[in-house]
Design a protein around this motif. Structure first.
Motif, PDB file in Angstrom:
ATOM      1  N   GLU A  63     -29.611  34.498 -32.639  1.00  0.00           N
ATOM      2  CA  GLU A  63     -30.595  35.500 -33.028  1.00  0.00           C
ATOM      3  C   GLU A  63     -32.008  34.923 -33.029  1.00  0.00           C
ATOM      4  O   GLU A  63     -32.985  35.636 -32.888  1.00  0.00           O
ATOM      5  CB  GLU A  63     -30.234  36.123 -34.383  1.00  0.00           C
ATOM      6  CG  GLU A  63     -30.518  35.256 -35.604  1.00  0.00           C
ATOM      7  CD  GLU A  63     -29.515  34.139 -35.877  1.00  0.00           C
ATOM      8  OE1 GLU A  63     -29.625  33.522 -36.947  1.00  0.00           O
ATOM      9  OE2 GLU A  63     -28.621  33.877 -35.041  1.00  0.00           O
ATOM     10  N   ASP A 102     -29.407  41.545 -38.348  1.00  0.00           N
ATOM     11  CA  ASP A 102     -30.588  41.437 -37.493  1.00  0.00           C
ATOM     12  C   ASP A 102     -30.720  42.796 -36.818  1.00  0.00           C
ATOM     13  O   ASP A 102     -29.844  43.196 -36.041  1.00  0.00           O
ATOM     14  CB  ASP A 102     -30.404  40.322 -36.466  1.00  0.00           C
ATOM     15  CG  ASP A 102     -31.649  40.076 -35.650  1.00  0.00           C
ATOM     16  OD1 ASP A 102     -32.088  41.011 -34.934  1.00  0.00           O
ATOM     17  OD2 ASP A 102     -32.180  38.954 -35.686  1.00  0.00           O
ATOM     18  N   LYS A 126     -24.517  33.636 -34.218  1.00  0.00           N
ATOM     19  CA  LYS A 126     -25.247  33.211 -35.418  1.00  0.00           C
ATOM     20  C   LYS A 126     -25.634  31.733 -35.343  1.00  0.00           C
ATOM     21  O   LYS A 126     -24.783  30.870 -35.180  1.00  0.00           O
ATOM     22  CB  LYS A 126     -24.385  33.466 -36.667  1.00  0.00           C
ATOM     23  CG  LYS A 126     -25.031  33.016 -37.961  1.00  0.00           C
ATOM     24  CD  LYS A 126     -26.282  33.816 -38.260  1.00  0.00           C
ATOM     25  CE  LYS A 126     -27.072  33.244 -39.418  1.00  0.00           C
ATOM     26  NZ  LYS A 126     -28.323  32.633 -39.047  1.00  0.00           N
ATOM     27  N   VAL A 141     -30.145  43.073 -33.054  1.00  0.00           N
ATOM     28  CA  VAL A 141     -28.752  43.003 -32.616  1.00  0.00           C
ATOM     29  C   VAL A 141     -28.040  44.307 -32.942  1.00  0.00           C
ATOM     30  O   VAL A 141     -27.278  44.830 -32.116  1.00  0.00           O
ATOM     31  CB  VAL A 141     -28.045  41.787 -33.247  1.00  0.00           C
ATOM     32  CG1 VAL A 141     -26.573  41.754 -32.874  1.00  0.00           C
ATOM     33  CG2 VAL A 141     -28.730  40.483 -32.821  1.00  0.00           C
ATOM     34  N   LEU A 180     -24.315  39.554 -37.597  1.00  0.00           N
ATOM     35  CA  LEU A 180     -25.644  39.963 -37.156  1.00  0.00           C
ATOM     36  C   LEU A 180     -25.770  41.478 -37.048  1.00  0.00           C
ATOM     37  O   LEU A 180     -26.877  42.017 -36.984  1.00  0.00           O
ATOM     38  CB  LEU A 180     -26.000  39.315 -35.818  1.00  0.00           C
ATOM     39  CG  LEU A 180     -26.093  37.783 -35.820  1.00  0.00           C
ATOM     40  CD1 LEU A 180     -26.346  37.278 -34.415  1.00  0.00           C
ATOM     41  CD2 LEU A 180     -27.169  37.301 -36.784  1.00  0.00           C
TER      42      LEU A 180
END
Length: 152
Positions: free
Chosen positions: A144, A22, A103, A25, A8
């Protein structure tokens, strides 16, 4: 401090050698609020590696010895996933983490839903091995996909 799945954060540690970046994150990491971990790499698995799923259960069943984790070629790699989950817990406890962002749907990191072990993209209720272990020790675990719903 929060532990987060390395993928992430943009680290290429997914089974196929890619990542699941992400930016929310990654922002936590860049602000010094998060530490990335990859339970599968911590368990000794290479990147890339074959995709894996939990067969006949969830992370809790794997921890209790009632289910296995198999690769797409049908080899049992349960021991690597267990080792990685315990190493992840050791890191989380070592830094005093109270929260993890992992995840979604992963056999290590998934929360609430994981793939069912048939490699058909079918989801079933359950947590991944590392997620289950962290939850059992009182660490709040999210994916996430939950970031909109939690306050960090």
């Amino acid at each position: 401090m929060i532990i987060v799945s390395s993928c992430l954060c943009g680290i290429n540690c997914r089974y196929d050698g890619s990542n699941n970046l992400d930016t929310r994150v990654l922002k936590l990491l860049n602000e010094g609020k998060a530490l990335p971990v990859c339970p599968e790499q911590l368990g000794g698995l290479a990147t890339p590696r074959e995709p894996c799923e939990i067969l006949n259960g969830s992370g809790l069943d794997v921890i209790e010895g009632k289910a296995t984790i198999i690769g797409a070629k049908n080899n049992d790699i349960t021991s690597s996933f267990l080792k990685g989950a315990y190493e992840t817990l050791k890191i989380a406890e070592g830094i005093g983490a109270t929260t993890a962002i992992l995840k979604a749907r992963s056999p290590s990191c998934g929360v609430s839903k994981i793939y069912d072990g048939t490699f058909s993209s079918t989801l079933r209720p359950g947590n991944g091995v590392a997620a289950e272990l962290l939850l059992s020790k009182g660490i709040k675990v999210f994916t996430e996909e939950d970031l909109e719903d939690i306050k960090l």
